[in-house]
Design an enzyme around this catalytic site. Structure first.
Site, short mmCIF file in Angstrom:
data_model
loop_
_atom_site.label_atom_id
_atom_site.label_comp_id
_atom_site.label_asym_id
_atom_site.label_seq_id
_atom_site.Cartn_x
_atom_site.Cartn_y
_atom_site.Cartn_z
N TYR A 111 -9.92 -22.86 17.91
CA TYR A 111 -9.18 -22.56 19.14
C TYR A 111 -7.83 -23.30 19.13
O TYR A 111 -6.79 -22.72 19.42
CB TYR A 111 -10.02 -22.97 20.35
CG TYR A 111 -9.34 -22.73 21.67
CD1 TYR A 111 -9.24 -21.44 22.19
CD2 TYR A 111 -8.83 -23.78 22.42
CE1 TYR A 111 -8.62 -21.22 23.42
CE2 TYR A 111 -8.22 -23.56 23.65
CZ TYR A 111 -8.12 -22.27 24.14
OH TYR A 111 -7.52 -22.04 25.35
N GLY A 113 -6.53 -9.61 29.47
CA GLY A 113 -7.57 -10.62 29.70
C GLY A 113 -7.75 -10.93 31.16
O GLY A 113 -8.07 -12.05 31.54
N GLY A 115 -10.86 -12.82 32.60
CA GLY A 115 -11.19 -14.11 32.02
C GLY A 115 -11.04 -15.26 32.98
O GLY A 115 -10.90 -15.10 34.20
N LYS A 144 -3.99 -21.87 19.08
CA LYS A 144 -2.99 -22.21 20.09
C LYS A 144 -1.70 -22.73 19.45
O LYS A 144 -0.60 -22.35 19.87
CB LYS A 144 -3.55 -23.19 21.11
CG LYS A 144 -4.58 -22.57 22.03
CD LYS A 144 -4.01 -21.34 22.75
CE LYS A 144 -4.98 -20.68 23.67
NZ LYS A 144 -4.37 -19.53 24.37
N ASP A 158 -8.50 -5.44 30.55
CA ASP A 158 -9.50 -6.24 29.84
C ASP A 158 -10.33 -5.29 28.99
O ASP A 158 -10.21 -4.07 29.12
CB ASP A 158 -10.39 -7.03 30.81
CG ASP A 158 -10.90 -8.33 30.19
OD1 ASP A 158 -11.52 -8.28 29.11
OD2 ASP A 158 -10.65 -9.40 30.77
N ILE A 159 -11.17 -5.85 28.15
CA ILE A 159 -11.98 -5.06 27.23
C ILE A 159 -13.19 -4.42 27.91
O ILE A 159 -13.83 -3.55 27.35
CB ILE A 159 -12.39 -5.90 26.01
CG1 ILE A 159 -12.85 -5.01 24.88
CG2 ILE A 159 -13.41 -6.95 26.40
CD1 ILE A 159 -12.91 -5.69 23.53
#
Length: 169
Positions: free
Chosen positions: A138, A5, A8, A142, A31-32
């Site tokens: 979200y 990531g 991000g 978490k 990352d993607i």
């Protein structure tokens, strides 16, 4: 250090700081998507979909790092629009990262969030161990992630670390 990531909210700045501290060749951001118009463009970088366990293991083995900083996740608004996608990326990616850390004996960090709490959490002098009943996907991700990291530490001895960030802008 492998950073998932890396493009991000936190990843780019963290990658730059880690490279400053440890050298460019010792930090592998992933990352993607490609780092187009990013300070990471043109430097060592790997494309990685964190839901692809085999590719994650392959990249980490080839890099031969000792630490993974797993930042890849969908954020709040996207999670609310598509809860199933959120679960698949946030939790599927996390379990893949933890399995990779377990298999390759990596130290492991992933952030949590103030989103792991909810309206029933005490707002003043909140203790470290307190009720966590989030009302967003979200937040559920978490809390689940915190529990999953603890499981991997207790069950497999994976050196997992985390921090609950406040809202970041």
């Amino acid at each position: 250090i492998i950073v998932t990531g890396a493009l991000g909210q936190i990843g780019t700045e963290l990658t730059l700081k880690l490279r400053e501290l440890y050298g460019e060749d010792n930090v592998l951001p992933t990352d993607i998507k490609e780092p187009v118009d990013s300070p990471l463009e043109g430097k060592p970088f790997e494309i990685l979909d964190v839901t692809d366990y085999e590719e994650m293991v392959r990249i980490c083995k080839e890099f031969n790092g000792d630490t993974m900083m797993h930042l890849a996740a969908l954020l709040s608004a996207t999670c609310e629009k598509d809860p199933q996608l959120a679960w698949n990326i946030n939790m599927g990616g996390l379990v893949n990262a933890l399995e990779t850390a377990r298999t390759l004996n990596l130290q492991f960090f992933t952030p949590s969030s103030i989103g792991s709490f909810g309206p029933s959490t005490p707002k003043d002098n909140t203790p470290q161990t307190t009720i966590q009943r989030p009302v967003t996907m979200y937040g559920v991700n978490k809390v689940s992630g915190e529990l999953l990291c603890n499981y991997y530490f207790e069950k497999f001895g994976v050196d997992t670390r985390g921090v609950r960030f406040p809202g970041l802008i």
